[in-house]
Design a protein around this motif. Structure first.
Motif, short mmCIF file in Angstrom:
data_model
loop_
_atom_site.label_atom_id
_atom_site.label_comp_id
_atom_site.label_asym_id
_atom_site.label_seq_id
_atom_site.Cartn_x
_atom_site.Cartn_y
_atom_site.Cartn_z
N LEU A 43 0.83 -1.20 0.00
CA LEU A 43 0.00 0.00 0.00
C LEU A 43 0.87 1.26 0.00
CD1 LEU A 43 -3.06 0.84 0.33
CD2 LEU A 43 -2.52 1.11 2.74
N PHE A 44 1.85 1.31 0.88
CA PHE A 44 2.73 2.48 0.94
C PHE A 44 3.57 2.62 -0.33
CE2 PHE A 44 1.70 2.73 5.39
CZ PHE A 44 1.84 4.08 5.67
N PHE A 45 4.05 1.51 -0.86
CA PHE A 45 4.87 1.58 -2.07
C PHE A 45 4.02 2.03 -3.26
CE2 PHE A 45 7.48 -0.78 -5.41
CZ PHE A 45 8.32 0.29 -5.60
N GLY A 46 2.79 1.57 -3.35
CA GLY A 46 1.89 2.01 -4.41
C GLY A 46 1.61 3.50 -4.34
N MET A 47 1.42 4.01 -3.13
CA MET A 47 1.18 5.45 -2.98
C MET A 47 2.44 6.25 -3.29
SD MET A 47 -1.50 5.90 0.14
CE MET A 47 -0.98 4.61 1.26
N CYS A 124 -4.67 5.38 -6.98
CA CYS A 124 -4.13 6.71 -6.65
C CYS A 124 -3.62 7.48 -7.87
CB CYS A 124 -3.00 6.57 -5.63
SG CYS A 124 -3.56 5.95 -4.05
N GLN A 125 -3.41 6.82 -8.99
CA GLN A 125 -2.93 7.48 -10.20
C GLN A 125 -3.81 7.06 -11.38
OE1 GLN A 125 -1.62 9.93 -11.86
NE2 GLN A 125 0.40 9.75 -10.92
N PRO A 126 -5.09 7.39 -11.34
CA PRO A 126 -6.01 6.92 -12.39
C PRO A 126 -5.71 7.51 -13.76
CG PRO A 126 -7.11 8.51 -10.99
CD PRO A 126 -5.77 8.24 -10.38
N ASP A 127 -5.02 8.65 -13.81
CA ASP A 127 -4.71 9.29 -15.07
C ASP A 127 -3.74 8.46 -15.92
OD1 ASP A 127 -4.90 11.50 -16.85
OD2 ASP A 127 -2.93 12.19 -16.17
N SER A 128 -3.01 7.55 -15.30
CA SER A 128 -2.01 6.79 -16.05
C SER A 128 -2.61 5.64 -16.85
CB SER A 128 -0.95 6.24 -15.09
OG SER A 128 -1.55 5.40 -14.14
N PHE A 129 -3.86 5.32 -16.63
CA PHE A 129 -4.48 4.20 -17.35
C PHE A 129 -5.56 4.69 -18.29
CE2 PHE A 129 -2.61 2.34 -13.62
CZ PHE A 129 -2.02 1.21 -14.12
N PHE A 130 -5.75 3.94 -19.34
CA PHE A 130 -6.74 4.27 -20.35
C PHE A 130 -8.11 3.88 -19.86
CE2 PHE A 130 -9.08 3.34 -24.29
CZ PHE A 130 -8.98 4.58 -24.88
N TRP A 143 -0.71 10.11 -20.75
CA TRP A 143 0.17 9.99 -19.59
C TRP A 143 1.59 9.61 -20.03
CZ3 TRP A 143 2.63 5.80 -17.03
CH2 TRP A 143 3.12 6.12 -15.76
N LEU A 144 1.69 8.69 -20.99
CA LEU A 144 3.01 8.31 -21.50
C LEU A 144 3.72 9.49 -22.15
CD1 LEU A 144 2.22 4.78 -22.97
CD2 LEU A 144 3.59 5.30 -20.95
N GLU A 145 2.97 10.30 -22.90
CA GLU A 145 3.55 11.49 -23.51
C GLU A 145 4.00 12.49 -22.45
OE1 GLU A 145 5.27 13.86 -26.09
OE2 GLU A 145 4.47 11.88 -26.59
N ASN A 146 3.22 12.65 -21.40
CA ASN A 146 3.62 13.53 -20.29
C ASN A 146 4.91 13.03 -19.63
OD1 ASN A 146 1.42 15.18 -20.70
ND2 ASN A 146 0.20 14.26 -19.06
N MET A 147 5.05 11.73 -19.48
CA MET A 147 6.27 11.16 -18.88
C MET A 147 7.47 11.37 -19.81
SD MET A 147 5.56 10.05 -15.91
CE MET A 147 4.39 11.37 -15.75
N ARG A 148 7.26 11.22 -21.12
CA ARG A 148 8.35 11.50 -22.08
C ARG A 148 8.77 12.96 -22.00
NH1 ARG A 148 4.79 8.86 -25.77
NH2 ARG A 148 5.15 6.65 -25.58
#
Length: 168
Positions: A43-47, A124-130, A143-148
C-alpha cells in the motif's frame, strides 16, 4: 530548500513519506511473515509510486530482501520456527523439495504485496491508465507522452521559459 519544499507541498514530501512507510513495513516483513506487513508495504509503495514514479528503484530493495529471506528459509538458517511441513532430516532431492516448500509462502506473500502495490497505484494514479472503467489496464497515451516530456525536461534536452534567467 527543505522548508520551501514543505511549504509548497512538492511531490518530494509525499513520496518521501510513503517510501519511508514502505521501508518500515519491509523491515517488519524481515522480522516475521505477517500478511498485514506485506499488504501495508504494498500500500505504501503504491502510494509512493503514484506520487513520484522515480521511486520505482525501491523494487531493488524489495527484491534483495525477498532473496535474503528465501535464502535463509531455504537453508533453514533463520531463528524463526520452521514451517510444519519442513523435513530437516531429509537428504538429496527430498531436501530440495522441502526447501522449496518452505519458500513458497514467502513468494506468495511477495506476490500479494506486488498486487496491492499495483492496485494502489491504479487507484491513486487513475490518469495513467486508459479508460473506460476501472479494469482497463492499458497505459494512457497522454500519460506516457507527459512522462516522455518530463524526462526530456529533466535531462535538459528541452527548455521552457521558467528555466530561463531573464535579464534586461
Amino acid at each position: 530548500l527543505p522548508i520551501q519544499n514543505a511549504h509548497f507541498f512538492t511531490v518530494d514530501s509525499f513520496s518521501m513519506f510513503f517510501i519511508t512507510g514502505a521501508a518500515y513495513w519491509l523491515s517488519k516483513i524481515r522480522m516475521g511473515l505477517k500478511v498485514r506487513d506485506f499488504v501495508l508495504m504494498g500500500l505504501f509503495f503504491g502510494m509512493a509510486l503514484a506520487s513520484k514514479l522515480s521511486v520505482f528503484t525501491f523494487v531493488a530493495v524489495v527484491f534483495a530482501v525477498a532473496c535474503a529471506m528465501l535464502f535463509c528459509r531455504f537453508r533453514n538458517e533463520t531463528g524463526s520456527q520452521p514451517l510444519p511441513y519442513s523435513e530437516p532430516s531429509a537428504s538429496g532431492p527430498a531436501k530440495w523439495v522441502a526447501g522449496l516448500r518452505n519458500c513458497s509462502p514467502i513468494l506468495g506473500l511477495f506476490l500479494v504485496s506486488g498486487a496491492v502495490t499495483f492496485l494502489t497505484f491504479r487507484i491513486c494514479q487513475p490518469d495513467s491508465f486508459f479508460y473506460p472503467g476501472f479494469w482497463g489496464l492499458s497505459l494512457s497515451e497522454r500519460w506516457l507522452e507527459n512522462m516522455r516530456q518530463s524526462r526530456l525536461l529533466v535531462r535538459g534536452e528541452i527548455d521552457t521559459p521558467p528555466g530561463h534567467q531573464w535579464t534586461n
